[in-house]
Write a protein that holds these residues in place. Structure first.
Motif, PDB file in Angstrom:
ATOM      1  N   VAL A   1     -12.840   8.283   6.976  1.00 48.01           N
ATOM      2  CA  VAL A   1     -11.565   7.993   6.316  1.00 48.01           C
ATOM      3  C   VAL A   1     -11.824   7.249   5.015  1.00 48.01           C
ATOM      4  CG1 VAL A   1      -9.400   6.717   6.478  1.00 48.01           C
ATOM      5  CG2 VAL A   1     -10.254   7.984   8.460  1.00 48.01           C
ATOM      6  N   ARG A   2     -11.196   7.735   3.957  1.00 45.34           N
ATOM      7  CA  ARG A   2     -11.381   7.112   2.651  1.00 45.34           C
ATOM      8  C   ARG A   2     -10.245   6.138   2.389  1.00 45.34           C
ATOM      9  NH1 ARG A   2     -11.606  10.189  -3.223  1.00 45.34           N
ATOM     10  NH2 ARG A   2     -12.107   8.359  -4.475  1.00 45.34           N
ATOM     11  N   LEU A   3     -10.592   4.895   2.070  1.00 49.91           N
ATOM     12  CA  LEU A   3      -9.597   3.870   1.781  1.00 49.91           C
ATOM     13  C   LEU A   3      -9.309   3.852   0.284  1.00 49.91           C
ATOM     14  CD1 LEU A   3     -10.976   1.004   4.037  1.00 49.91           C
ATOM     15  CD2 LEU A   3      -9.401   2.859   4.613  1.00 49.91           C
ATOM     16  N   SER A   4      -8.060   3.573  -0.061  1.00 48.87           N
ATOM     17  CA  SER A   4      -7.650   3.659  -1.459  1.00 48.87           C
ATOM     18  C   SER A   4      -6.714   2.514  -1.807  1.00 48.87           C
ATOM     19  CB  SER A   4      -6.943   5.003  -1.702  1.00 48.87           C
ATOM     20  OG  SER A   4      -6.318   5.023  -2.969  1.00 48.87           O
ATOM     21  N   HIS A   5      -6.743   2.118  -3.075  1.00 49.45           N
ATOM     22  CA  HIS A   5      -5.787   1.164  -3.629  1.00 49.45           C
ATOM     23  C   HIS A   5      -5.121   1.755  -4.863  1.00 49.45           C
ATOM     24  CE1 HIS A   5      -5.468  -2.816  -1.668  1.00 49.45           C
ATOM     25  NE2 HIS A   5      -6.578  -2.416  -1.051  1.00 49.45           N
TER      26      HIS A   5
ATOM     27  N   VAL B   1      -6.448   7.000   2.571  1.00 49.35           N
ATOM     28  CA  VAL B   1      -5.540   6.099   3.272  1.00 49.35           C
ATOM     29  C   VAL B   1      -5.243   4.917   2.364  1.00 49.35           C
ATOM     30  CG1 VAL B   1      -5.264   4.579   5.267  1.00 49.35           C
ATOM     31  CG2 VAL B   1      -6.364   6.812   5.530  1.00 49.35           C
ATOM     32  N   LEU B   2      -3.984   4.740   2.007  1.00 54.30           N
ATOM     33  CA  LEU B   2      -3.592   3.684   1.085  1.00 54.30           C
ATOM     34  C   LEU B   2      -3.555   2.354   1.825  1.00 54.30           C
ATOM     35  CD1 LEU B   2      -2.862   3.600  -1.926  1.00 54.30           C
ATOM     36  CD2 LEU B   2      -0.460   3.784  -1.281  1.00 54.30           C
ATOM     37  N   ALA B   3      -4.369   1.402   1.367  1.00 52.19           N
ATOM     38  CA  ALA B   3      -4.518   0.120   2.053  1.00 52.19           C
ATOM     39  C   ALA B   3      -3.563  -0.918   1.483  1.00 52.19           C
ATOM     40  CB  ALA B   3      -5.960  -0.371   1.911  1.00 52.19           C
ATOM     41  N   ALA B   4      -2.982  -1.729   2.364  1.00 48.17           N
ATOM     42  CA  ALA B   4      -2.060  -2.773   1.945  1.00 48.17           C
ATOM     43  C   ALA B   4      -2.759  -3.762   1.010  1.00 48.17           C
ATOM     44  CB  ALA B   4      -1.510  -3.504   3.171  1.00 48.17           C
ATOM     45  N   GLY B   5      -1.994  -4.266   0.046  1.00 53.58           N
ATOM     46  CA  GLY B   5      -2.518  -5.195  -0.946  1.00 53.58           C
ATOM     47  C   GLY B   5      -2.050  -4.789  -2.321  1.00 53.58           C
ATOM     48  N   VAL B   6      -2.818  -5.153  -3.340  1.00 53.09           N
ATOM     49  CA  VAL B   6      -2.477  -4.756  -4.708  1.00 53.09           C
ATOM     50  C   VAL B   6      -2.777  -3.275  -4.875  1.00 53.09           C
ATOM     51  CG1 VAL B   6      -2.965  -5.078  -7.159  1.00 53.09           C
ATOM     52  CG2 VAL B   6      -2.929  -7.055  -5.631  1.00 53.09           C
TER      53      VAL B   6
END
Length: 320
Positions: free
Chosen positions: A52-56, A75-80
């Motif tokens: 799974v690829r994490l993204s911002h 997968v869009l990660a919570a945060g900025v």
């Protein structure tokens, strides 16, 4: 609020790093921390799903006929989160975000906004959480950085379409999800960034502005009002037009009975979408040097008038 009055006026982590030279130092630390959080993000990708690829970053593009493409780069990660909005449509478009309240599904939201009380449903089902304000076609662009907690989000457009119906009620919306927890550093860095001199504060039907804005830099927008949602639009004044001309146009555009206000004395030049009181985000000033106004089109809770028609219009100069 009655967002239909709006119609009166016409992830990759490397990509975030590429923008750091544009961002004030305090904000830069927050963005760097976001990257670190993405790399250390837990609760999404465990040993069994390491692929799974994490993204911002989320890329949102307005396209015809009246829709968006949304690319979260994984997968869009919570945060900025870096929100990159481009207008490839034939009309003026924006990318206003709403976070759906916990327990509200996208299917329920769709049914509610096409129901008998669509405007009330917008705020019963979700909360405005920023995004990008209108940019002109073709290929207008606005970059925004917002702190997004986990949940389902909807990107929408309130620009009027045929017959004055906002694009959102013609089906111009898309959903995407954010997963995980906002890192503890995010709120602290958010507060520290708010002490920067590069801040636009919306409050009491006006703005507290920096002395000037600079093309290509990133500024902070904050809603410091006690009760009202606010946004900040930038509009470039046409030759010979003044801030007072713009104020008069907004008043005429919301007159009852309706009158023909004539063409607006400005052109849209981006900005940061509406947020709830006490919240904010960052946006890149992509406006060319010149004379501008900052204004808010969020409607007043009591009168339904856009805040700009109630005087929330302030002049500002953009330097090169």
């Amino acid at each position: 609020m009655v967002f239909s009055r709006y119609v009166r006026f016409g992830g990759k982590i490397g990509s975030v790093l590429n923008h750091l030279h544009l961002i004030p130092r305090r904000v830069r630390r927050a963005v760097v921390a976001a990257v670190a959080a993405a790399l250390a993000f837990v609760g999404i990708a465990g040993p069994a799903d390491a692929h799974v690829r994490l993204s911002h970053q989320v890329d949102i593009t307005a396209v015809e006929p009246l829709t968006y493409t949304v690319d979260t780069h994984g997968v869009l990660a919570a945060g900025v989160v870096h929100i990159r909005f481009e207008n490839h449509g034939a009309d003026l478009h924006q990318a206003q975000l709403f976070r759906l309240n916990d327990g509200v599904t996208f299917a329920q939201w769709q049914a509610d906004i096409h129901g008998p009380d669509a405007n009330a449903a917008l705020f019963a089902d979700g909360v405005p959480t920023g995004g990008a304000n209108p940019v002109v076609p073709p290929h207008g662009r606005q970059d925004v950085w917002d702190v997004l907690p986990a949940g389902t989000y909807v990107v929408t457009c309130f620009v009027p379409g045929p017959g004055g119906v906002p694009h959102i009620f013609l089906g111009m919306y898309k959903s995407f999800d954010v997963q995980g927890a906002v890192p503890s550093w995010a709120s602290a860095e958010d507060r520290e960034a708010a002490r920067s001199p590069f801040v636009i504060r919306g409050h009491d039907l006006t703005y507290t502005m920096p002395r000037y804005l600079v093309h290509g830099t990133v500024v902070r927008f904050e809603d410091t009002d006690a009760t009202d949602d606010h946004e900040v639009n930038l509009g470039r004044l046409l030759p010979g037009k003044t801030v007072d001309d713009a104020k008069a146009w907004f008043v005429a555009s919301s007159a009852t009975p309706p009158v023909n206000p004539g063409p607006p004395p400005f052109t849209f030049a981006g900005g940061h979408g509406a947020v709830a009181p006490g919240h904010g985000g960052w946006f890149e000033v992509q406006a060319d040097p010149g004379r501008y106004i900052a204004f808010c089109l969020v409607p007043d809770d009591k009168t339904g008038l856009p805040h700009a028609a109630m005087g929330m219009v302030v002049g500002v100069t953009v330097l090169g």
